[in-house]
Design an enzyme around this catalytic site. Sequence first.
Site, PDB file in Angstrom:
ATOM      1  N   ASP A 156      -3.614  -1.752   5.755  1.00  0.00           N
ATOM      2  CA  ASP A 156      -4.065  -1.601   4.376  1.00  0.00           C
ATOM      3  C   ASP A 156      -5.593  -1.536   4.321  1.00  0.00           C
ATOM      4  O   ASP A 156      -6.276  -2.257   5.051  1.00  0.00           O
ATOM      5  CB  ASP A 156      -3.563  -2.790   3.553  1.00  0.00           C
ATOM      6  CG  ASP A 156      -3.649  -2.543   2.059  1.00  0.00           C
ATOM      7  OD1 ASP A 156      -3.918  -1.396   1.655  1.00  0.00           O
ATOM      8  OD2 ASP A 156      -3.461  -3.503   1.298  1.00  0.00           O
ATOM      9  N   GLY A 157      -6.108  -0.690   3.448  1.00  0.00           N
ATOM     10  CA  GLY A 157      -7.541  -0.672   3.201  1.00  0.00           C
ATOM     11  C   GLY A 157      -8.253   0.624   3.510  1.00  0.00           C
ATOM     12  O   GLY A 157      -9.476   0.708   3.366  1.00  0.00           O
TER      13      GLY A 157
ATOM     14  N   GLY B 134      -8.269   3.468   1.851  1.00  0.00           N
ATOM     15  CA  GLY B 134      -8.890   4.023   0.650  1.00  0.00           C
ATOM     16  C   GLY B 134     -10.129   3.264   0.237  1.00  0.00           C
ATOM     17  O   GLY B 134     -11.153   3.858  -0.118  1.00  0.00           O
TER      18      GLY B 134
ATOM     19  N   GLU C 176       7.103   4.484  -1.400  1.00  0.00           N
ATOM     20  CA  GLU C 176       6.323   4.494  -2.633  1.00  0.00           C
ATOM     21  C   GLU C 176       5.074   5.375  -2.538  1.00  0.00           C
ATOM     22  O   GLU C 176       4.466   5.715  -3.558  1.00  0.00           O
ATOM     23  CB  GLU C 176       5.906   3.068  -3.012  1.00  0.00           C
ATOM     24  CG  GLU C 176       7.047   2.176  -3.489  1.00  0.00           C
ATOM     25  CD  GLU C 176       7.916   1.654  -2.360  1.00  0.00           C
ATOM     26  OE1 GLU C 176       7.432   1.612  -1.194  1.00  0.00           O
ATOM     27  OE2 GLU C 176       9.078   1.302  -2.625  1.00  0.00           O
ATOM     28  N   ASN C 177       4.693   5.748  -1.321  1.00  0.00           N
ATOM     29  CA  ASN C 177       3.464   6.525  -1.138  1.00  0.00           C
ATOM     30  C   ASN C 177       3.584   7.966  -1.640  1.00  0.00           C
ATOM     31  O   ASN C 177       2.570   8.668  -1.754  1.00  0.00           O
ATOM     32  CB  ASN C 177       3.040   6.543   0.333  1.00  0.00           C
ATOM     33  CG  ASN C 177       2.469   5.231   0.811  1.00  0.00           C
ATOM     34  OD1 ASN C 177       2.489   4.923   2.003  1.00  0.00           O
ATOM     35  ND2 ASN C 177       1.950   4.418  -0.102  1.00  0.00           N
TER      36      ASN C 177
ATOM     37  N   SER D 223       5.027  -5.871   0.355  1.00  0.00           N
ATOM     38  CA  SER D 223       5.094  -4.483  -0.115  1.00  0.00           C
ATOM     39  C   SER D 223       6.283  -3.714   0.461  1.00  0.00           C
ATOM     40  O   SER D 223       6.145  -2.617   0.990  1.00  0.00           O
ATOM     41  CB  SER D 223       3.778  -3.752   0.203  1.00  0.00           C
ATOM     42  OG  SER D 223       2.701  -4.328  -0.500  1.00  0.00           O
TER      43      SER D 223
ATOM     44  N   GLU E 290       5.970 -15.201  11.229  1.00  0.00           N
ATOM     45  CA  GLU E 290       4.711 -15.819  10.836  1.00  0.00           C
ATOM     46  C   GLU E 290       3.823 -14.716  10.250  1.00  0.00           C
ATOM     47  O   GLU E 290       3.927 -13.544  10.655  1.00  0.00           O
ATOM     48  CB  GLU E 290       4.022 -16.453  12.045  1.00  0.00           C
ATOM     49  CG  GLU E 290       4.819 -17.577  12.687  1.00  0.00           C
ATOM     50  CD  GLU E 290       4.959 -18.790  11.786  1.00  0.00           C
ATOM     51  OE1 GLU E 290       4.024 -19.069  11.019  1.00  0.00           O
ATOM     52  OE2 GLU E 290       6.018 -19.448  11.854  1.00  0.00           O
TER      53      GLU E 290
END
Length: 232
Positions: free
Chosen positions: A18-19, A21, A65-66, A188, A199
Amino acid sequence: MSQTPVNPVPQHVAIIMDGNGRWAQERRLPRLAGHNAGAKAVERTLKAAQKAGVKVLTLYAFSTENWTRPQEEIAGLFKLLAQTLSRYTQQADKYGVRLLVSGEREPLPPAILNQIDHAVSSTAHNTRFTLNLALNYGARQEIVHAVNALLREDKKEITVQDISQHLYQPDLPDPELIIRTSGEERLSNFLLWQAAYSEFYFSPVLWPDFDEAEFERALAAYRVRRRRFGGV
């Protein structure tokens, strides 16, 4: 004083990348620049995982969902995916990497499906390391997929083992460690079934900046966790 490790290196690590964008936005670059930088982070992480002794790495590459993203971005992502698959397939034998892909085939483009099939079949003989790409993947959809497969078998009673055996990759162990980058702290729709006793490590680092040092920090955090599996 450092804590004494209580767990060995996890056999299976899964990452929510993630990240991309936000990384691009901070640099006033187009979002695809972030995805390109993220592809380089994938290569670094793959090498770091092999070096650490991890046997399976699952990467959340594209969710169900993308598809709501702009078409230009989706097209760019699939172009990048095609380039990455080609490169990994050519190098797979050198590093002993087997490629798997988890997710629904529809509505992936036919050219991508052909490339996936070629990559999976041509690397199937490799046993040193498994790279599992979660592509057009959604955990709820995976569970529905498993249940529908069992219904077609006319199962009168469905067990936990039945569902596990009908997931996209039933032969893979559940991930002992799930990492999410960029500071977000949620799954997500990722590996909901398999994550029952995983974990978690939430990294503040944006995915394009993720490197071996941050991967090692995640492993170090895992090693000192007390994993009781519902016991004392």
